[in-house]
Design a protein around this motif. Sequence first.
Motif, PDB file in Angstrom:
ATOM      1  N   PHE A 209       0.935  -1.204   0.152  1.00  0.00           N
ATOM      2  CA  PHE A 209      -0.040   0.014   0.094  1.00  0.00           C
ATOM      3  C   PHE A 209       1.035   1.227  -0.034  1.00  0.00           C
ATOM      4  O   PHE A 209       1.825   1.350   0.857  1.00  0.00           O
ATOM      5  CB  PHE A 209      -0.837   0.145   1.184  1.00  0.00           C
TER       6      PHE A 209
ATOM      7  N   THR B 111       1.681   4.942   1.121  1.00  0.00           N
ATOM      8  CA  THR B 111       1.243   5.662   2.286  1.00  0.00           C
ATOM      9  C   THR B 111       2.243   6.884   2.202  1.00  0.00           C
ATOM     10  O   THR B 111       3.139   7.153   1.411  1.00  0.00           O
ATOM     11  CB  THR B 111       1.558   5.010   3.644  1.00  0.00           C
TER      12      THR B 111
ATOM     13  N   ALA C 278       2.015  -5.272   2.871  1.00  0.00           N
ATOM     14  CA  ALA C 278       1.308  -5.955   4.077  1.00  0.00           C
ATOM     15  C   ALA C 278       1.202  -7.437   3.764  1.00  0.00           C
ATOM     16  O   ALA C 278       1.191  -8.007   4.805  1.00  0.00           O
ATOM     17  CB  ALA C 278      -0.463  -5.384   3.724  1.00  0.00           C
TER      18      ALA C 278
ATOM     19  N   PRO D  23      -0.871 -12.061  14.540  1.00  0.00           N
ATOM     20  CA  PRO D  23      -0.990 -10.950  15.458  1.00  0.00           C
ATOM     21  C   PRO D  23      -1.583  -9.945  14.420  1.00  0.00           C
ATOM     22  O   PRO D  23      -1.823 -10.019  13.191  1.00  0.00           O
ATOM     23  CB  PRO D  23       0.132 -10.583  15.914  1.00  0.00           C
ATOM     24  N   ASN D  24      -2.127  -8.847  15.056  1.00  0.00           N
ATOM     25  CA  ASN D  24      -2.583  -7.545  14.424  1.00  0.00           C
ATOM     26  C   ASN D  24      -1.776  -7.141  13.533  1.00  0.00           C
ATOM     27  O   ASN D  24      -0.180  -6.919  13.714  1.00  0.00           O
ATOM     28  CB  ASN D  24      -2.836  -6.559  15.624  1.00  0.00           C
ATOM     29  N   GLY D  25      -2.064  -6.655  12.287  1.00  0.00           N
ATOM     30  CA  GLY D  25      -1.234  -6.312  11.316  1.00  0.00           C
ATOM     31  C   GLY D  25      -0.522  -7.219  10.345  1.00  0.00           C
ATOM     32  O   GLY D  25       0.339  -6.881   9.681  1.00  0.00           O
ATOM     33  N   ALA D  26      -0.690  -8.502  10.715  1.00  0.00           N
ATOM     34  CA  ALA D  26       0.187  -9.640  10.067  1.00  0.00           C
ATOM     35  C   ALA D  26      -0.277  -9.718   8.677  1.00  0.00           C
ATOM     36  O   ALA D  26       0.621 -10.181   7.906  1.00  0.00           O
ATOM     37  CB  ALA D  26      -0.239 -10.892  10.701  1.00  0.00           C
ATOM     38  N   GLY D  27      -1.310  -9.401   8.249  1.00  0.00           N
ATOM     39  CA  GLY D  27      -1.773  -9.410   6.696  1.00  0.00           C
ATOM     40  C   GLY D  27      -2.807 -10.104   6.582  1.00  0.00           C
ATOM     41  O   GLY D  27      -3.160 -10.551   5.373  1.00  0.00           O
ATOM     42  N   LYS D  28      -3.521 -10.603   7.496  1.00  0.00           N
ATOM     43  CA  LYS D  28      -4.559 -11.672   7.369  1.00  0.00           C
ATOM     44  C   LYS D  28      -5.770 -11.188   6.576  1.00  0.00           C
ATOM     45  O   LYS D  28      -6.312 -11.708   5.633  1.00  0.00           O
ATOM     46  CB  LYS D  28      -5.128 -12.027   8.909  1.00  0.00           C
ATOM     47  N   THR D  29      -6.389  -9.800   6.978  1.00  0.00           N
ATOM     48  CA  THR D  29      -7.487  -9.326   6.305  1.00  0.00           C
ATOM     49  C   THR D  29      -6.719  -8.898   4.680  1.00  0.00           C
ATOM     50  O   THR D  29      -7.701  -9.147   3.727  1.00  0.00           O
ATOM     51  CB  THR D  29      -7.922  -8.122   6.774  1.00  0.00           C
ATOM     52  N   THR D  30      -5.859  -8.400   4.627  1.00  0.00           N
ATOM     53  CA  THR D  30      -5.366  -8.062   3.363  1.00  0.00           C
ATOM     54  C   THR D  30      -5.246  -9.361   2.303  1.00  0.00           C
ATOM     55  O   THR D  30      -5.988  -9.346   1.428  1.00  0.00           O
ATOM     56  CB  THR D  30      -3.884  -7.437   3.393  1.00  0.00           C
TER      57      THR D  30
ATOM     58  N   GLN E  22     -14.375  -8.717   8.557  1.00  0.00           N
ATOM     59  CA  GLN E  22     -14.074  -8.346   9.927  1.00  0.00           C
ATOM     60  C   GLN E  22     -14.961  -7.668  10.791  1.00  0.00           C
ATOM     61  O   GLN E  22     -15.548  -7.863  11.732  1.00  0.00           O
ATOM     62  CB  GLN E  22     -12.761  -8.010   9.915  1.00  0.00           C
TER      63      GLN E  22
ATOM     64  N   GLU F 168     -12.058 -13.302  11.276  1.00  0.00           N
ATOM     65  CA  GLU F 168     -12.407 -13.188  12.727  1.00  0.00           C
ATOM     66  C   GLU F 168     -13.803 -13.071  13.186  1.00  0.00           C
ATOM     67  O   GLU F 168     -14.458 -12.338  13.720  1.00  0.00           O
ATOM     68  CB  GLU F 168     -11.822 -11.861  13.351  1.00  0.00           C
TER      69      GLU F 168
ATOM     70  N   HIS G  88      -7.043 -14.559  15.979  1.00  0.00           N
ATOM     71  CA  HIS G  88      -5.698 -14.428  16.711  1.00  0.00           C
ATOM     72  C   HIS G  88      -6.075 -14.977  18.073  1.00  0.00           C
ATOM     73  O   HIS G  88      -5.351 -14.768  18.943  1.00  0.00           O
ATOM     74  CB  HIS G  88      -5.241 -13.209  16.754  1.00  0.00           C
TER      75      HIS G  88
HETATM   76  N1  ATP Z   1      -5.461   0.611   2.954  1.00  0.00           N
HETATM   77  C1  ATP Z   1      -4.376   0.524   3.497  1.00  0.00           C
HETATM   78  N2  ATP Z   1      -3.605   1.335   3.465  1.00  0.00           N
HETATM   79  C2  ATP Z   1      -2.371   1.187   4.051  1.00  0.00           C
HETATM   80  N3  ATP Z   1      -2.010   0.313   4.854  1.00  0.00           N
HETATM   81  C3  ATP Z   1      -2.812  -0.717   5.178  1.00  0.00           C
HETATM   82  C4  ATP Z   1      -4.101  -0.792   4.312  1.00  0.00           C
HETATM   83  N4  ATP Z   1      -4.673  -2.106   4.593  1.00  0.00           N
HETATM   84  C5  ATP Z   1      -3.874  -2.494   5.537  1.00  0.00           C
HETATM   85  N5  ATP Z   1      -2.805  -1.863   5.644  1.00  0.00           N
HETATM   86  C6  ATP Z   1      -1.674  -2.152   6.531  1.00  0.00           C
HETATM   87  O1  ATP Z   1      -1.050  -3.434   6.163  1.00  0.00           O
HETATM   88  C7  ATP Z   1      -0.961  -4.197   7.331  1.00  0.00           C
HETATM   89  C8  ATP Z   1      -1.614  -5.632   7.200  1.00  0.00           C
HETATM   90  O2  ATP Z   1      -2.885  -5.470   7.656  1.00  0.00           O
HETATM   91  P1  ATP Z   1      -4.017  -6.408   7.855  1.00  0.00           P
HETATM   92  O3  ATP Z   1      -5.547  -5.600   7.875  1.00  0.00           O
HETATM   93  O4  ATP Z   1      -4.086  -7.258   6.466  1.00  0.00           O
HETATM   94  O5  ATP Z   1      -3.707  -7.180   8.958  1.00  0.00           O
HETATM   95  P2  ATP Z   1      -4.632  -8.073  10.109  1.00  0.00           P
HETATM   96  O6  ATP Z   1      -3.575  -9.302  10.067  1.00  0.00           O
HETATM   97  O7  ATP Z   1      -5.891  -8.262   9.378  1.00  0.00           O
HETATM   98  O8  ATP Z   1      -4.578  -7.580  11.307  1.00  0.00           O
HETATM   99  P3  ATP Z   1      -5.750  -7.376  12.485  1.00  0.00           P
HETATM  100  O9  ATP Z   1      -5.564  -8.809  13.163  1.00  0.00           O
HETATM  101  O10 ATP Z   1      -5.400  -6.174  13.431  1.00  0.00           O
HETATM  102  O11 ATP Z   1      -7.169  -7.392  11.824  1.00  0.00           O
HETATM  103  C9  ATP Z   1      -0.934  -3.431   8.445  1.00  0.00           C
HETATM  104  O12 ATP Z   1       0.325  -2.842   8.617  1.00  0.00           O
HETATM  105  C10 ATP Z   1      -2.048  -2.310   7.971  1.00  0.00           C
HETATM  106  O13 ATP Z   1      -1.704  -1.212   8.729  1.00  0.00           O
END
Ligand code: ATP
Length: 313
Positions: free
Chosen positions: A11, A13, A20, A39-46, A85, A160, A193
Amino acid sequence: MIQARGLARTFPTKHGEVAAVRGVDLDVAPGEIVGFLGPNGAGKTTTLRMLTTLLAPTAGTATVAGHDLRADPAGVRRRIGYVAQTGGTDPATPVGEELELQARLYGVPGRAERIAKLCARLELDGLAARPSAALSGGQRRRLDIALGLVHRPPLVFLDEPTTGLDPQSRGNLWEHIRRLRDEDGTTVFLTTHYLDEADALCDRLLIIDRGRIVAEGTPDELKRRVSGDVVTLELGAGAERARAALEAHPAVREATADGGTVRLTVDNGDRELMGLVRALDAAGVELTSLRLARPTLDDVFLTVTGRSLREAA
Ligand SMILES: Nc1ncnc2c1ncn2[C@@H]1O[C@H](COP(=O)(O)OP(=O)(O)OP(=O)(O)O)[C@@H](O)[C@H]1O
Ligand SMILES: [Mg+2]
């Protein structure tokens, strides 16, 4: 059901690029419940948003439910369900209308019957007239899942599914998810998580950290990869003799004695237990008690990433 190779997403920024997801390979077989743990921010949702065509990958390829992600995103969308989520219901719309609309959007044949069956299955009966803002957290999550299932997708993605629910509602939702697999043969790909959730619900786990998959396997396989099982023996006397006898056993990696207690690190502890007892018998040592402890998924995470999942989250 899912084959992905080198999936990546960065992404842009203000402060440069965020990587991600950095090249994820994954395979999911039909009828599996696969957990995506990290963990949070690992990249699951992406990753999930890429696999569900909501977000274009910056690199990599994938086939999802028999269709190519890039060449045929509409084909993918028809065959999958996605529960975000954050959920996706409109707070003011009554439950029944929400389900009806979703069924129309997908052109589901036998709409009323399908909706009635889903409501019975997910314990939403009697809530049709209620706006989703007036549902409990557990009811709302079950509605989110029902909406993702209306068109009978063979593959569902749940981001989640149980976050924010009390322990009883979580256990209850796990039961619903298992029934999707057991009764309909649905393939389920979910993120979490919660280690206990991953352990109790998933056939297989992928652990993601900082955009990369760092471990995968069944919960048991993953736990076995961590330094073996711990067997603790209490002895009336002869702890040192017992330690020496057990150290020679091929399954024992490490044996320490402390007072009347012997502690062993053992591969496949459950299978080796009888052999260990026999070795003690042969050495003429009497046993007072014996305990077998399996490593936890948190130990696994600590081993593969160098930090605890709880700290990381
Ligand atoms: N649209 C976006 N623009 C910039 N950074 C992004 C964007 N979407 C996600 N990120 C970044 O990408 C990384 C992975 O985010 P993601 O949402 O995939 O994590 P996650 O594993 O689902 O976390 P969580 O457990 O908090 O849901 C994070 O550092 C997040 O800040
Ligand atoms: Mg997420």
